[in-house]
Design an enzyme around this catalytic site. Structure first.
Site, PDB file in Angstrom:
ATOM      1  N   HIS A   1       0.919  -1.422   0.007  1.00  0.00           N
ATOM      2  CA  HIS A   1       0.123  -0.007  -0.041  1.00  0.00           C
ATOM      3  C   HIS A   1       0.949   1.032  -0.023  1.00  0.00           C
ATOM      4  O   HIS A   1       0.322   2.227  -0.323  1.00  0.00           O
ATOM      5  CB  HIS A   1      -1.045   0.199   1.132  1.00  0.00           C
ATOM      6  CG  HIS A   1      -2.254  -0.974   1.048  1.00  0.00           C
ATOM      7  ND1 HIS A   1      -3.400  -0.911   1.527  1.00  0.00           N
ATOM      8  CD2 HIS A   1      -2.327  -2.374   0.467  1.00  0.00           C
ATOM      9  CE1 HIS A   1      -4.039  -1.729   1.141  1.00  0.00           C
ATOM     10  NE2 HIS A   1      -3.582  -2.614   0.387  1.00  0.00           N
TER      11      HIS A   1
ATOM     12  N   HIS B   1      -1.983 -12.507  -2.303  1.00  0.00           N
ATOM     13  CA  HIS B   1      -2.902 -13.076  -1.549  1.00  0.00           C
ATOM     14  C   HIS B   1      -2.521 -14.636  -1.338  1.00  0.00           C
ATOM     15  O   HIS B   1      -3.152 -15.552  -0.827  1.00  0.00           O
ATOM     16  CB  HIS B   1      -4.400 -13.153  -2.289  1.00  0.00           C
ATOM     17  CG  HIS B   1      -4.867 -11.924  -2.382  1.00  0.00           C
ATOM     18  ND1 HIS B   1      -5.970 -11.537  -3.149  1.00  0.00           N
ATOM     19  CD2 HIS B   1      -4.557 -10.713  -1.822  1.00  0.00           C
ATOM     20  CE1 HIS B   1      -6.496 -10.151  -2.907  1.00  0.00           C
ATOM     21  NE2 HIS B   1      -5.484  -9.618  -2.062  1.00  0.00           N
TER      22      HIS B   1
END
Length: 725
Positions: free
Chosen positions: A105, A273
């Site tokens: 992020h 993920h």
């Protein structure tokens, strides 16, 4: 006349009146922008000045970090990953997933359109990023890193630490990263130059930033994310409505705007993920405010969770891991995605997520907090897009069948994600810098330094190229530089390659003629075209200065190289194409912002201050560098001579000014009404804006003619060398 009376603070206090101006230092309503919203805002040209920097002028982080104990730091961070703290639980006793999300992020805000965002400044510490819902609980990741930062101090920046944490996390889970570079210096206040979107509310419906929500390419430029407050796309689907095929279109456009192709996008989605989990085991309405709105007693923490001990954390609202072994790098993501059928369900926090219809108990991931329980894995709508979109599906099936290929592809994509805004490879620092040259690093070979620059300059001066021709080609070569991601600039001579040689802003016909002359000189002296172009501009300015009565010699750095077409990512470089160039008094008819606002944005990307922007505009006008030789703003009878005439005539009260068309003005003699000059708004704003006028008046003074020449030469030299690291 009645004398105006004032009260001192002691008198006010005696009368019960508070002497302080409540909120004057915190409320934006007190800014002149509130009272005069059309006023040109120059603040972005002065952000991050030395007053906000706690270090002295002689502190150079990029030099200091070279003395860091790299191995010691990395060992300490490796230990941190599996050392749980009582105040913040670690999923499965491992902070790797949290640290990877923080690194992701931090880097993921980068966008190719203007090069802004990214991890290069440590801006995740400040608003608005530190309080975006998509960054929920990353304040905890930063606090977990604090003991390490405290120990190594000035030798490691927060910006480097954020990305290094992601790398170490992956390596602690069995993944081999591609490499890492140190060298990201911290900023000390929010980045006000970054436009995050038109919304007034976080997570407002995404229609606000699309012309047509069904066509993701209509996302407003330069934005990348689908909502204000997200890094990429809504994990529940478009506007929170699950539809993997629609989400796939948004994923493709968003990642494209963040410099990724389809294969890189699929690899990053899957690799991100493969480890960690989503958090939504509880009622999000019970969470405290985000960090910027939290109480003083919370000491920088946001999203305080009263159910933390019993239910764990709440972040995205989705709840669950993607793979059977979420602390291990493997191919489990693809096995899980393709070996099961999936159905929509709601998480405990009420968010849409996909869960398998049938799954063996042993294939379920163990609960993050209770090793005696297993829970269903989950997929986001973007994950399901990897299975249902035909392009992503083909890529992911290839990854599924070839785990080594997936790992290598992800490694390079992760490296690109986390290093995209660091500039060319010559800026990389540390023991783990990869040796391979990658096209997105804009590689440029070294050039020759074995020549006499005065001989080359003499040849250029006698070539028949005008002062304007020479200044223009040097400027057009250098003006692509972006201080945001350190791309572009004069080095490499990409002005002679596609796509730059076809750009309307560069006058392709005129450019071709000038290049043909300079290429001949470049070949004759066996030096780079890029050095030749810069020398051409320097000779022109030296001659123009001499004509105004000032002998100067512009400093010159030899050794620029010439890139080839094969070294140039045409699609990526197309993002550097200007839609306006205030310094050559040109703008595309289709720009939505005012030319003055675009000028300020252009100046900021070039790394200019307001005074530097001012003196550069004034010099470029009198040198006759306007696009297609238009005469707007050429306030001089001695075009081609480096004088302060632009400012002298702009501030002359014997003139009157009238608007005669769209962005078209006439300057006339106040008495006779005889037309003297024409101008655009980017010319006249230097007389109308109070701040810019103060600089214009300075340069118009009789005793500042030499200062004007010296200041112009200084900023010119700065830009010609901006991309030499």
């Amino acid at each position: 006349m009645k004398e105006f009376q004032t009260k001192n603070n002691s008198e006010l206090s005696k009368n019960g009146e508070c002497p302080f101006m409540h909120g004057s230092s915190t409320k934006p309503e007190t800014s002149p922008v509130k009272w005069w919203p059309k006023r040109l805002n120059l603040d972005i040209l002065h952000q991050h000045d030395q007053k906000s920097n706690p270090y002295s002028n002689d502190f150079d982080y990029r030099e200091v970090v070279k003395t860091l104990d790299f191995k010691g730091l990395e060992n300490d961070m490796l230990e941190l990953m599996t050392t749980p703290q009582d105040w913040w639980p670690a999923d499965w006793g491992h902070y790797g997933g949290l640290m990877i999300r923080m690194a992701w992020h931090a880097a993921g805000t980068y966008r190719v359109a203007d090069g802004r965002g990214g991890a290069g400044t440590g801006n995740l510490r400040f608003a608005p990023l530190n309080s975006w819902p998509d960054n929920g609980n990353l304040d905890k990741a930063r606090r977990l890193l604090w003991p390490v930062k405290k120990k190594y101090g000035n030798k490691i920046s927060w910006a480097d630490l954020f990305i290094l944490a992601g790398n170490i996390a992956y390596e602690s889970m069995g993944f081999q990263t591609y490499g890492f570079s140190y060298g990201r210096a911290d900023i000390w206040q929010p980045e006000i130059d970054i436009y995050w979107g038109p919304e007034e509310e976080i997570m407002a419906p995404s229609e606000n930033r699309y012309s047509n929500l069904d066509d993701p390419s209509t996302l407003e430029t330069p934005l990348g994310a689908t909502h204000m407050g997200l890094i990429y796309v809504n994990p529940e689907g478009v506007n929170g409505k699950p539809d993997p095929l629609k989400t796939a279109l948004q994923v493709r456009e968003t990642f494209k705007r963040m410099a990724m192709n389809d294969e890189e996008t699929a690899a990053l989605t899957a690799g991100g993920h493969t480890v960690g989990k989503a958090h939504g085991n509880g009622d999000a309405s019970k969470l405290g405010a985000e960090p910027e709105a939290a109480e003083i007693k919370d000491q920088g923490f946001g999203w305080i969770n009263p159910t933390l001990k019993s239910k764990g954390t709440i972040t995205s609202g989705l709840e669950g891991a993607w793979t059977t072994n979420p602390t291990k790098w493997d191919n489990g993501y693809f096995e899980m995605l393709f070996n099961h059928e999936w159905e929509l369900k709601k998480s405990p926090a009420g968010a849409w997520q996909w869960e398998p219809i049938n799954i063996k108990e042993e294939d379920k991931p163990v609960d993050a907090m209770n090793p005696n329980k297993r829970k269903n894995p989950i997929m986001t709508d973007a994950d399901m897009a990897m299975k249902m979109d035909p392009i992503y599906k083909e890529i992911c099936l290839k990854f599924k069948s070839d785990p080594d290929y997936f790992s290598k592809t992800f490694a390079k994509a992760w490296f690109k994600l986390t290093h995209r805004d660091m500039g060319p490879k010559v800026r990389y620092i540390g023991p783990d810098v990869p040796s391979e040259d990658l096209i997105w690093q804009d590689p440029i070979p070294s050039g020759s330094k074995n020549y006499n620059e005065d001989d080359v300059k003499d040849k250029i001066s006698k070539s028949g190229l005008s002062i304007s021709d020479r200044v223009v080609i040097a400027w057009d070569s250098a003006k692509t530089f972006r201080n945001s991601d350190l791309r572009g600039g004069a080095n490499g001579a990409r002005l002679s390659l596609s796509p730059q040689k076809e750009w309307k802003a560069n006058e392709p016909g005129r450019l071709s003629n000038t290049l043909s002359v300079l290429k001949t000189i470049s070949s004759e002296f066996d030096i780079s075209l890029s050095d030749t172009i810069v020398l051409a501009g320097n000779t022109a300015i030296e001659e123009a200065s001499k004509s105004s009565g000032y002998e100067i010699k512009i400093p010159f750095n030899k050794g620029r190289g010439d890139a080839t077409q094969e070294m140039t990512d045409v699609a990526s470089f197309s993002n550097l194409e200007p839609k306006a160039d205030a310094f050559r008094n040109w703008s595309d008819d289709n720009i939505s912002s005012s030319p003055e606002e675009v000028m300020v944005d252009q100046a900021q990307l070039l790394g200019l201050s307001a005074p530097e922007m001012t003196v550069l505009i004034g010099g470029m006008r009198v040198l006759g560098t306007n696009h297609e030789n238009n005469k707007d703003g050429v306030f001089t009878e001695n075009e081609g001579v480096l004088t302060n005439d632009f400012f002298v005539n702009l501030t002359d009260m014997n003139n009157s000014w009238d608007i005669v068309g769209k962005n078209k003005y006439e300057i006339k003699d106040r008495n006779s009404q005889k037309l003297k000059w024409t101008a655009s708004s980017v010319d006249l704003v230097f007389g109308s804006n109070s701040i810019l006028r103060s600089y214009a008046e300075l340069y118009a003074q009789d005793d500042n003619k030499e200062k004007f020449v010296n200041d112009f030469v200084k900023v010119w030299n700065k830009l010609m060398n901006a991309d030499l690291f």
